[in-house]
Design an enzyme around this catalytic site. Structure first.
Site, mmCIF file in Angstrom:
data_model
loop_
_atom_site.group_PDB
_atom_site.id
_atom_site.type_symbol
_atom_site.label_atom_id
_atom_site.label_comp_id
_atom_site.label_asym_id
_atom_site.label_seq_id
_atom_site.Cartn_x
_atom_site.Cartn_y
_atom_site.Cartn_z
ATOM 1 C CG HIS A 84 -1.872 -1.093 1.311
ATOM 2 N ND1 HIS A 84 -3.182 -0.954 0.906
ATOM 3 C CD2 HIS A 84 -1.737 -2.388 1.715
ATOM 4 C CE1 HIS A 84 -3.820 -2.112 1.069
ATOM 5 N NE2 HIS A 84 -2.963 -2.992 1.553
ATOM 6 C CE LYS A 87 -4.833 2.351 3.724
ATOM 7 N NZ LYS A 87 -5.116 1.244 2.788
ATOM 8 C CG HIS A 240 -7.259 -6.028 1.273
ATOM 9 N ND1 HIS A 240 -6.879 -5.519 0.063
ATOM 10 C CD2 HIS A 240 -6.251 -5.739 2.150
ATOM 11 C CE1 HIS A 240 -5.701 -4.934 0.202
ATOM 12 N NE2 HIS A 240 -5.286 -5.050 1.450
ATOM 13 C CD GLU A 243 -6.110 -6.942 7.223
ATOM 14 O OE1 GLU A 243 -6.734 -6.397 6.283
ATOM 15 O OE2 GLU A 243 -5.071 -6.472 7.701
ATOM 16 C CG ASP A 340 -0.518 -5.548 4.047
ATOM 17 O OD1 ASP A 340 -1.012 -4.798 3.192
ATOM 18 O OD2 ASP A 340 -1.216 -6.108 4.920
ATOM 19 C CG ASN A 341 -0.755 -1.483 5.278
ATOM 20 O OD1 ASN A 341 -1.223 -2.596 5.124
ATOM 21 N ND2 ASN A 341 -1.405 -0.390 4.953
HETATM 22 ZN ZN LIG Z 1 -3.295 -4.909 2.238
#
Ligand SMILES: [Zn+2]
Length: 448
Positions: A84, A87, A240, A243, A340-341
């Site tokens: 991401h 973000k 997604h 989660e 991921d993030n």
């Molecule tokens: Zn994600």
């Protein structure tokens, strides 16, 4: 560059006695494997491509410059297929107030509404790409916040950076919206934007404002819209999914059903799938079998799952949050590892480093004893899933993109941070430094 890796600055040279995990090789080679499944090879680099791959000894007596790796590990550059980067790197501007999933969603949404301009997104995404490149990542798929009214900004930056980085990192993007965003006419417009941008259609299987607890109303009908929009435009899907630890609200089997119901021929990726690990064994086995039947690929995001799952104030987490990687793979479902993030409310840490992500995945998911083909989950497997061509594999005639490690075995490779790795891009050593966090100070100094 470390003294152990004085790679010749020549158009044509041999990398001699490189230890290459066999799972990275596009074609099998008759050479003895060590206990990690790695082969001792000589690789000829010429004009930025791999000219030859042969069992160790081929370079002997050659008049071509030779760099002797002495049995140290050589990997292809890797793939991060779930990130991401729109973000990321908003800390310390917007931390997660308590580390929870709800805190992540609120923090991230507030940051987007308060600060995201073209320049803000571009500088943070470029920072992420520079980190990844120095660490030896050559392909990235990022999800992009794609809410009605603000989607175009992120997609415009993506198109600009995809072009600017095209020779160094293959960049892909996926739309990210709660799946109920597809209920109205916005779904059609978003699918058009994704198609016009050469992207992948995606959503998260929770309702707007939700935290993956409780099932989305009309999930099957919403999936039908999503699959129809993708099929009409020839788009792949990347979602997604689940989660959380809520076993009552499992979207994964519903997605597998939708693939089969629509006879969908594109690629379908489901990320996270955390709650599958908490299902009773017989339920999990049935869902996994359905995933295999439908051809779904899974990407596991272990570092972020460890960060967000089972978090409650004042309580120590009890479970790891990751999907059942081994069971999925045993059933024939492709499973990749993603980062991921990074430095945002969903995950405070990370550096877009797939070697670090692999090391952590090994420990979190017990991908060892033996390691077998675990490294493939950061190279050939995500490459095949996202269609990254030769990236993440080693094949004759393809660009010479490698990571050279001081480590000789996978144990040595997993034990240390590998900060002294050498990255080679099309035959040349990458000498760029990691970007300094201070570069972003004017952007992300504490303002909330
Ligand atoms: Zn994600």
């Amino acid at each position: 560059m470390p003294a152990w890796a004085e790679v010749p600055a020549a158009d044509r040279y041999w990398l001699k006695s490189a230890r290459v995990p066999a799972c990275f090789l596009a074609a099998s080679l008759a050479a003895p494997a060590d206990e990690d499944g790695a082969l001792l090879l000589d690789l000829l680099v010429e004009n930025g491509t791999i000219g030859a791959i042969a069992p160790a000894g081929a370079a002997a007596g050659s008049s071509t410059p030779v760099f002797d790796l002495g049995g140290r590990q050589l990997w292809p550059t890797l793939i991060d297929m779930h990130t991401h980067i729109d973000k990321g790197h908003v800390l310390p501007r917007t931390p997660n107030r308590d580390g929870s999933f709800a805190g992540a969603r609120e923090g991230s949404s507030g940051d987007r509404k308060a600060y995201w301009s073209h320049e803000d997104i571009r500088r943070r995404m470029d920072f992420a790409l520079r980190c990844a490149y120095v660490h030896g990542v050559s392909a990235i798929r990022t999800h992009l916040e794609s809410h009605e009214g603000s989607a175009e900004a992120g997609w415009a930056v993506f198109r600009e950076l995809r072009e600017a980085w095209s020779s160094r990192i293959a960049l892909q993007a996926v739309s990210l919206v709660p799946i109920d965003a597809f209920a109205g006419d916005y779904g059609e417009r978003l699918a058009d934007l994704v198609a016009a941008s050469g992207g992948v259609l995606g959503a998260v299987t929770r309702a707007s404002g939700g935290v993956h607890r409780g099932m989305v109303e009309d999930l099957d009908a919403l999936l039908d819209i999503l699959f129809r929009l993708a099929a009409e435009r020839g788009l792949d899907l990347d979602l997604h999914v689940d989660e959380s630890g809520d076993v009552e609200a499992a979207a994964l089997p519903r997605i597998a059903d939708a693939v089969l119901r629509h006879r969908f021929t594109g690629s379908v990726v489901c990320g996270h799938c955390c709650s599958l690990a908490l299902q009773p064994d017989d339920v999990a086995a049935a869902v996994i079998a359905r995933c295999a039947d439908s051809g779904i690929a899974i990407v596991t995001l272990p570092t972020v799952n460890m960060y967000l799952q089972d978090r409650a104030g004042g309580r120590t987490p009890r479970w790891r949050g990751v999907t059942p990687i081994k069971e999925l793979r045993a059933a024939g479902v492709p499973v990749a590892i993603g980062g991921d993030n990074c430095r945002d409310p969903f995950h405070a840490y990370g550096d877009h480093d797939m070697v670090d992500t692999f090391q952590q995945a090994v420990r979190i998911g017990h991908l060892d004893h033996p390691f077998a083909d675990a490294p493939a989950m950061a190279g050939p497997i995500p490459s095949a899933i996202i269609g990254a061509g030769p990236i993440g594999t080693i094949a004759k005639g393809t660009p010479a993109r490698f990571i050279l490690f001081r480590a000789r075995s996978l144990n040595e490779l997993v034990c240390r941070p590998q900060s002294d790795r050498v990255v080679i891009d099309r035959g040349q050593v990458v000498t760029d430094a990691l970007p300094d966090y201070a570069e972003l100070d004017d952007l992300v100094a504490q303002r909330i």
